[in-house]
Design a protein around this motif. Structure first.
Motif, PDB file in Angstrom:
ATOM      1  N   LEU A 168      43.239 -14.458 -14.462  1.00 31.75           N
ATOM      2  CA  LEU A 168      42.052 -13.699 -14.075  1.00 31.75           C
ATOM      3  C   LEU A 168      40.814 -14.585 -14.183  1.00 31.75           C
ATOM      4  O   LEU A 168      40.687 -15.403 -15.096  1.00 31.75           O
ATOM      5  N   SER A 169      39.900 -14.406 -13.228  1.00 26.35           N
ATOM      6  CA  SER A 169      38.695 -15.230 -13.190  1.00 26.35           C
ATOM      7  C   SER A 169      37.591 -14.462 -12.459  1.00 26.35           C
ATOM      8  O   SER A 169      37.783 -13.320 -12.061  1.00 26.35           O
ATOM      9  N   ARG A 170      36.474 -15.120 -12.233  1.00 25.93           N
ATOM     10  CA  ARG A 170      35.371 -14.460 -11.522  1.00 25.93           C
ATOM     11  C   ARG A 170      35.769 -14.132 -10.093  1.00 25.93           C
ATOM     12  O   ARG A 170      35.271 -13.167  -9.516  1.00 25.93           O
ATOM     13  N   THR A 171      36.645 -14.938  -9.496  1.00 20.18           N
ATOM     14  CA  THR A 171      37.087 -14.656  -8.122  1.00 20.18           C
ATOM     15  C   THR A 171      38.389 -13.858  -8.096  1.00 20.18           C
ATOM     16  O   THR A 171      38.567 -12.982  -7.267  1.00 20.18           O
ATOM     17  N   ASN A 172      39.287 -14.167  -8.999  1.00 18.65           N
ATOM     18  CA  ASN A 172      40.536 -13.409  -9.125  1.00 18.65           C
ATOM     19  C   ASN A 172      40.332 -12.378 -10.247  1.00 18.65           C
ATOM     20  O   ASN A 172      40.902 -12.480 -11.327  1.00 18.65           O
ATOM     21  N   GLN A 206      37.659  -7.661 -14.281  1.00 28.48           N
ATOM     22  CA  GLN A 206      36.912  -8.570 -15.154  1.00 28.48           C
ATOM     23  C   GLN A 206      35.458  -8.647 -14.738  1.00 28.48           C
ATOM     24  O   GLN A 206      35.138  -8.828 -13.558  1.00 28.48           O
ATOM     25  N   GLY A 207      34.552  -8.489 -15.699  1.00 32.08           N
ATOM     26  CA  GLY A 207      33.147  -8.781 -15.499  1.00 32.08           C
ATOM     27  C   GLY A 207      32.400  -7.859 -14.566  1.00 32.08           C
ATOM     28  O   GLY A 207      32.731  -6.695 -14.393  1.00 32.08           O
ATOM     29  N   ARG A 208      31.398  -8.425 -13.917  1.00 30.32           N
ATOM     30  CA  ARG A 208      30.442  -7.645 -13.133  1.00 30.32           C
ATOM     31  C   ARG A 208      31.096  -6.928 -11.963  1.00 30.32           C
ATOM     32  O   ARG A 208      30.723  -5.811 -11.619  1.00 30.32           O
ATOM     33  N   ASN A 209      32.096  -7.559 -11.324  1.00 32.76           N
ATOM     34  CA  ASN A 209      32.764  -6.913 -10.196  1.00 32.76           C
ATOM     35  C   ASN A 209      33.377  -5.580 -10.580  1.00 32.76           C
ATOM     36  O   ASN A 209      33.493  -4.675  -9.760  1.00 32.76           O
ATOM     37  N   LEU A 239      58.610  -1.567 -10.475  1.00 36.37           N
ATOM     38  CA  LEU A 239      57.378  -1.965 -11.133  1.00 36.37           C
ATOM     39  C   LEU A 239      56.775  -3.118 -10.338  1.00 36.37           C
ATOM     40  O   LEU A 239      57.456  -4.117 -10.076  1.00 36.37           O
ATOM     41  N   THR A 240      55.518  -2.976  -9.938  1.00 35.97           N
ATOM     42  CA  THR A 240      54.883  -3.981  -9.083  1.00 35.97           C
ATOM     43  C   THR A 240      53.576  -4.468  -9.688  1.00 35.97           C
ATOM     44  O   THR A 240      52.732  -3.658 -10.067  1.00 35.97           O
ATOM     45  N   PHE A 241      53.429  -5.779  -9.773  1.00 28.86           N
ATOM     46  CA  PHE A 241      52.193  -6.411 -10.242  1.00 28.86           C
ATOM     47  C   PHE A 241      51.509  -7.053  -9.043  1.00 28.86           C
ATOM     48  O   PHE A 241      52.127  -7.812  -8.304  1.00 28.86           O
ATOM     49  N   THR A 242      50.225  -6.755  -8.863  1.00 32.51           N
ATOM     50  CA  THR A 242      49.435  -7.419  -7.826  1.00 32.51           C
ATOM     51  C   THR A 242      48.087  -7.810  -8.409  1.00 32.51           C
ATOM     52  O   THR A 242      47.594  -7.184  -9.355  1.00 32.51           O
ATOM     53  N   SER A 243      47.492  -8.844  -7.842  1.00 33.73           N
ATOM     54  CA  SER A 243      46.175  -9.270  -8.303  1.00 33.73           C
ATOM     55  C   SER A 243      45.314  -9.658  -7.111  1.00 33.73           C
ATOM     56  O   SER A 243      45.798  -9.806  -5.988  1.00 33.73           O
ATOM     57  N   ALA A 244      44.026  -9.850  -7.383  1.00 31.16           N
ATOM     58  CA  ALA A 244      43.053 -10.055  -6.313  1.00 31.16           C
ATOM     59  C   ALA A 244      43.302 -11.322  -5.517  1.00 31.16           C
ATOM     60  O   ALA A 244      42.874 -11.427  -4.362  1.00 31.16           O
TER      61      ALA A 244
END
Length: 217
Positions: free
Chosen positions: A138-142, A158-161, A113-118
């Protein structure tokens, strides 16, 4: 420019040091026919999608011929073809095989099981605290995170992206093949966390908590 990926069968989880040693052994191994059934199935599906290099050097993703042994395949991939690497990693997971990236030293053991984020964060077999903490970052950049096991995953944007309404999260899951990819928009990070934690524990009841729409690619 090219990079290698190596795939082989191992009866137990492989460490980075063991994977590096095995890759160097493969570099000196005599080529032969694939005999291990899981590797043979991987090779058949791989070359059905991306045939062996013959003479179409311009369009092939391979920088050279594939190096094949009884229980392993080493693939020299040209650098513009990153999508091939993603396919190889997912295919290896599906067939229960180890995949190794000698450039980064990264090992992908099957069933992990692998978790990755921006923001570049990555964790293998994360516990509940790790998943919760990472999602709260999580954020506007992450803005993106994914939790995957083989070729199945749950992911959030998250959001517009992510094309989600203001203040909402785009929650998606995929069950293997691309034609089983679904999405919903949720207003709460708690909803996202519920989905991620349930996926991590093989609890499929979370799927009935949302109204999904199928995505076509």
């Amino acid at each position: 420019m090219s990079f290698d990926l190596a795939v082989w069968f191992a009866p137990a989880e492989v460490t980075a040091a063991e994977a590096k040693a095995r890759y160097h052994q493969l570099a000196d191994a005599e080529p032969g026919d694939v005999k291990h059934p899981q590797v043979a199935a991987f090779y058949r599906e791989l070359t059905a999608r991306y045939p062996e290099l013959v003479d179409d050097f311009e369009n092939s993703p391979w920088a050279a011929g594939l190096d094949v042994t009884e229980d392993a395949v080493v693939m020299p991939i040209t650098s513009p073809h990153a999508e091939v690497a993603r396919f190889v990693l997912a295919l290896a997971q599906r067939h229960g095989l180890v995949a190794y990236d000698p450039q980064s030293g990264e090992v992908h053991n099957p069933g992990v099981l692998t978790f990755t984020s921006a923001n570049g964060f990555r964790a293998e077999n994360p516990d509940e605290t790790t998943i919760r903490t990472a999602l709260h970052r999580l954020s506007r950049t992450n803005w993106h995170a994914v939790l995957e096991r083989g070729d199945a995953y749950v992911q959030v944007g998250q959001g517009r992206n992510a094309g989600a309404p203001e203040g909402h999260y785009a929650l998606e899951h995929r069950d293997g093949s691309p034609d089983r990819h679904y999405r919903t928009d949720v207003p709460s990070l708690d909803d996202v966390t519920t989905a991620f934690l349930a996926f991590a524990t093989h609890d499929d009841t979370w799927r009935t908590h949302f109204e999904w729409r199928k995505l076509d690619f």
